[in-house]
Design a protein around this motif. Structure first.
Motif, PDB file in Angstrom:
ATOM      1  N   SER A   1       0.859  -1.179   0.000  1.00  0.00           N
ATOM      2  CA  SER A   1       0.000   0.000   0.000  1.00  0.00           C
ATOM      3  C   SER A   1       0.894   1.228   0.000  1.00  0.00           C
ATOM      4  N   TYR A   2       0.508   2.216  -0.766  1.00  0.00           N
ATOM      5  CA  TYR A   2       1.187   3.495  -0.623  1.00  0.00           C
ATOM      6  C   TYR A   2       0.181   4.611  -0.828  1.00  0.00           C
ATOM      7  N   GLN A   3       0.507   5.768  -0.239  1.00  0.00           N
ATOM      8  CA  GLN A   3      -0.502   6.809  -0.129  1.00  0.00           C
ATOM      9  C   GLN A   3       0.135   8.186  -0.008  1.00  0.00           C
ATOM     10  N   LYS A   4      -0.693   9.181  -0.270  1.00  0.00           N
ATOM     11  CA  LYS A   4      -0.366  10.574   0.012  1.00  0.00           C
ATOM     12  C   LYS A   4      -1.497  11.133   0.863  1.00  0.00           C
ATOM     13  N   THR A   5      -1.149  11.726   1.994  1.00  0.00           N
ATOM     14  CA  THR A   5      -2.177  12.235   2.906  1.00  0.00           C
ATOM     15  C   THR A   5      -1.903  13.697   3.237  1.00  0.00           C
ATOM     16  N   LYS A   6      -2.963  14.494   3.209  1.00  0.00           N
ATOM     17  CA  LYS A   6      -2.892  15.895   3.598  1.00  0.00           C
ATOM     18  C   LYS A   6      -3.744  16.124   4.838  1.00  0.00           C
ATOM     19  N   PHE A   7      -3.234  16.960   5.736  1.00  0.00           N
ATOM     20  CA  PHE A   7      -3.981  17.353   6.932  1.00  0.00           C
ATOM     21  C   PHE A   7      -4.070  18.871   6.962  1.00  0.00           C
ATOM     22  N   ARG A   8      -5.213  19.356   7.380  1.00  0.00           N
ATOM     23  CA  ARG A   8      -5.410  20.784   7.605  1.00  0.00           C
ATOM     24  C   ARG A   8      -6.097  20.952   8.955  1.00  0.00           C
ATOM     25  N   ASP A   9      -5.478  21.739   9.840  1.00  0.00           N
ATOM     26  CA  ASP A   9      -6.009  21.953  11.189  1.00  0.00           C
ATOM     27  C   ASP A   9      -5.995  23.454  11.474  1.00  0.00           C
TER      28      ASP A   9
END
Length: 859
Positions: free
Chosen positions: A471-479
């Motif tokens: 599995s591979y991924q790109k994740t973005k977070f905004r807080d």
């Protein structure tokens, strides 16, 4: 806990406070200095520890060195109510405070802050980021452990608490030190710090820390220790550097900048098989092999494991730049602008369960990688070369007001945190199969060499039981958040405080997943979607291996590409009162609301990866007292009661052949589900006294009672038709419903330091000891009802140290130390796979000893 119990707890806390007040009143007229004049920043301003209505444990730099502590994992052993999950080693530790545990694939319950900024976030398949790795604990003022929800004044919302690492700031003096340490397991550590005032308005402080030590785990397998041959598992090898600068841009304008960098590269830590359940059934394959593994490791002693991975390693790299601009606009207004950018990268290649199971007919000592079958192994894949890769941008604008005579004080501000991926990160996983190149799935299905098949009648046919996936991924977070908090003194002794914060959190993930099962039936489906043209897809299976590997597109490969998102938002607040009946005594009570954001269990079954927010109401009452006189000291006590709703639990989602709607193309996985309702209550107390000149005694105790009251099993969509409850059915006993990994119910930390009455020309000679007791504690839910195999035994650890400071009036300090003096067998983490025939555990370090020399120069 019923109403009478709550009342008794709060009454006991109040009684202790007034009892200590009486002691203080009898001795306050003496001029002996308080033994607890420690400055902390728990409320974002500098305050005396005893004046802050928060339960705090402070560990200073001397205590870190005396107990040979180089990572935050070991700080937990000195702090009642503070526990760790070390499944992925010291570089990737997650933390628990007062029972608030972080499940894998969920968000941290404890925030780690360095110089007022939260640590760079991780987003990979394994734990990483969100903390302080090796090398973060040198040249500090102290480490402050704040207990309970801190969601009003601190950046990222956390339910368990916060850990503040406060670095030494540049001073006006030309000074510094050089330090070297040596010890067993070929340990060498060097540190150096220099502080230079370049002008009246600009000063610089720079430091470096390097530690190298061989591993304490002996490898009984024949496949190598990993990237660093001969070092063993559990080794340490890191570099850390820090540069701090303070510039006075104007009389009322200060600019403070900190650059930090850490690189750690070790063989990592894997579990040890501690119990086996041999038998004759298919399910006992690991039981039989685990029993043989225990027998092979026994001659090597308790600290022995069997590593089947040729490239086992744990690598992390983190850097961060923090700039704080402070403008003292007037006597009543201070404005701070905090801006930070950091990056975290990690690679974790580890056997997660410690199995070294030889396939039938293979003789120990002649095996190859493809002939050693394990339960599960995690590995970076050739596409990404990393299991974690994330950037963190943090910005905060803060206003602090103290108008008039100080009766009214306030803080307000805005917070933003932007986390972006540094390319793809991901993991390859091989389960129930042996491999020589796991990243490329050069693996041999066990059925090809006589391995067991699934039992007849299950409808699954003859298969190896082996799976390969990546599995591979790109994740973005905004807080984002807005907050305000104010305190008002109703009288000189009674203060009321209220705070409110509103937070908006976002998580966005682009996920690619491939899963293969070597079997005669149709392709396995875990995610319920097929998208072979997903952007960024590159098969990690090498071209040379395509023709023969069972784990390829031509051999029952399921593939999925998905875009997922989850938004949550919530208010958090604080209502608090503190009262000082006499000087140096404070009684306080508060109610705070905590919130942990919802997110995506990105490697869970589709379509149930999203999960919602978790909330907690925390009620706490406590007292802080100190006294002077012939026997100066302090006594602090606090009691708390927490309720968790919509609790985020990691549950197994499976496809049960006995249930309606079963389909052979279904395969389950663990995911996060808002299924729990819990309550946690407990109390903590710490006492320090100086019975006579030169002697300092400290005693701390913590009690936690964490119970899972209710689990609501949700209805899940087909083809997933079964959810594994977090505790086995039929479980009975005192710890049956204890929240897993919530920490030991009882923890005691006792220490003493005595400075011998030598003449000043001789120097200052101090001897000390620290004793840490942890009671039996539940690490995981039992795989078999009531077996107790998920409970770690109690432990008692003794550390000793001696320091000769200012040797013969020279700026030289000599120290010796020994940790775990009695070679206590400490269980840190448990994997209960009784149903598969074994239990394994991460074990703590054995006896470590060494000596240290430090040369100080300047002022």
């Amino acid at each position: 806990m019923n109403t009478k119990t709550k009342a008794a707890l709060l009454a006991a806390t109040t009684f202790c406070a007034f009892n200590s007040a009486a002691v203080q009143a009898q001795t306050s007229e003496t001029d002996t200095s308080s033994s607890n004049d420690i400055i902390v920043t728990a409320q974002r301003v500098e305050q005396r520890l005893q004046d802050v209505p928060i339960s705090i444990t402070v560990v200073d730099q001397a205590k870190l060195m005396n107990n040979n502590i180089s990572n935050l994992k070991d700080v937990a052993s000195l702090t009642p109510g503070f526990a760790v999950n070390s499944r992925y080693g010291a570089d990737n530790t997650t933390f628990t405070i007062r029972g608030f545990y972080q499940e894998q694939r969920s968000f941290a319950t404890v925030g780690v802050f360095f110089a007022d900024v939260v640590a760079p976030r991780g987003s990979g398949a394994t734990f990483g980021g969100d903390g302080a790795g090796p090398g973060a604990l040198f040249d500090l003022q102290n480490v402050q452990v704040l207990k309970g929800p801190q969601g009003t004044l601190f950046g990222r919302n956390v339910t368990g608490g916060a850990v503040l690492l406060v670095p030494q700031k540049p001073t006006d003096n030309l000074e510094g030190y050089i330090e070297g340490s040596a010890g067993n397991y070929d340990m060498w550590r060097t540190q150096g710090v220099i502080n230079i005032p370049l002008s009246d308005t600009f000063r610089v402080r720079a430091g470096v820390d390097h530690m190298d030590r061989k591993g304490y785990l002996r490898n009984a397998g024949n496949l190598g220790d990993g990237d660093f041959e001969g070092r063993g598992l559990g080794d340490v090898n890191y570099w850390a550097a820090r540069l701090s600068m303070i510039g006075d841009l104007a009389p009322n304008l200060e600019n403070y900048t900190v650059f930090s960098y850490t690189h750690s590269q070790s063989n990592g830590v894997i579990p040890k098989i501690i119990a086996a359940f041999p038998g004759t059934s298919n399910q006992a394959f690991f039981g039989n092999e685990s029993a043989a593994q225990i027998a092979r490791e026994a001659p090597l002693g308790f600290w022995s494991v069997s590593n089947r991975a040729p490239d086992s390693h744990s690598i992390s790299e983190q850097w961060q730049a923090i700039n704080t601009l402070t403008w003292t606009a007037s006597d009543s207004l201070t404005v701070k602008n905090i801006l930070s950018y950091g990056e975290f990268r990690g690679r974790t290649n580890l056997d997660l369960f410690g199995n070294y199971a030889l396939l039938p007919g293979v003789t120990y000592g002649t095996e190859t990688g493809q002939q050693v079958r394990g339960f599960a192994f995690t590995h970076d894949n050739p596409n990404t070369k990393r299991t974690n890769a994330q950037s963190s941008l943090v910005a905060e604008l803060q206003f602090q007001g103290r108008p008039g005579d100080g009766t009214f004080t306030w803080q307000a501000g805005g917070y933003a945190e932007i986390n972006d991926p540094l390319g793809f990160s991901g993991v390859s996983t091989a389960s129930f199969t042996g491999c020589t190149d796991i990243g490329n799935f050069v693996c041999l299905p066990s059925s090809a060499v006589g391995g067991p098949a699934f039992p007849a009648g299950t409808g699954l046919g003859t298969i190896s039981g082996g799976t390969g996936s990546f599995s591979y991924q790109k994740t973005k977070f905004r807080d984002y958040a807005l907050y305000a908090q104010a305190s008002y003194k109703l009288t000189d002794r009674l203060t009321l405080t209220g705070g409110l914060r509103y937070t908006w959190d976002q998580m966005r993930t682009y996920l690619i997943n491939q899963t293969a099962v070597y079997q005669t039936n149709p392709a396995n489906t875990r995610f319920g979607c097929t998208n072979l043209t997903a952007p960024g897809f590159v098969s990690p299976v090498s071209a040379a291996n395509q023709a023969t590997s069972p784990y390829t597109l031509a051999n029952h490969l399921n593939f999925c590409g998905q875009n997922l998102k989850k938004d949550t938002k919530a208010p958090t607040w604080l209502i608090q009162a503190d009262f000082k009946p006499v000087d140096d005594v404070m009684i306080y009570g508060k109610w705070s609301r905590g919130y942990r954001q919802g997110g995506l269990a990105i490697f869970g079954p589709d379509p149930i990866q999203p999960y919602d927010k978790e909330t907690v109401d925390s009620f706490e009452a406590g007292a802080k007292t100190s006294w002077r006189g012939a026997v100066p000291g302090s006594f602090n006590v606090s009691g708390y009661y927490n309720t968790l709703r919509n609790q985020q639990l990691q549950l197994g989602v499976a496809c049960n052949p006995a249930r309606p709607g079963f389909t052979v193309i279904c395969s389950g996985n663990a995911t996060i589900i808002n299924a729990g309702k819990s309550r946690i209550w407990g109390f903590e107390a710490d006492l320090n006294v100086s019975p006579f000149e030169g002697l300092r005694l400290d005693l701390a105790y913590g009690y936690i009672n964490a119970k899972l009251l209710k689990v609501t099993i949700p209805v899940v969509p087909a083809p997933y038709n079964d959810i594994t409850p977090p505790l086995a059915q039929g479980c009975t006993g005192e710890q049956c419903n204890t929240i897993a990994n919530s920490g030991p119910p009882h923890q005691v930390v006792a220490s003493g330091n005595y400075t011998l009455p030598f003449d000043q020309s001789f120097g200052k000679f101090t001897v000390g000891a620290t004793f840490v007791y942890q009671s039996r504690r539940r690490i995981v839910a039992d795989g078999i009802a009531g077996s107790g195999r998920g409970i770690a035994p109690s432990s008692s650890v003794l550390n000793l140290n001696a320091t000769w400071a200012n040797v013969a009036s020279m700026p030289i300090d000599l120290s010796v130390f020994m940790t775990n003096v009695t070679n206590e067998h400490v269980i840190q983490q448990i994997n209960d796979n009784s149903a598969r025939g074994f239990v394994s555990a991460i074990v703590g370090e054995p006896r470590m000893w060494g000596a240290r020399i430090k040369y100080r120069f300047g002022n």
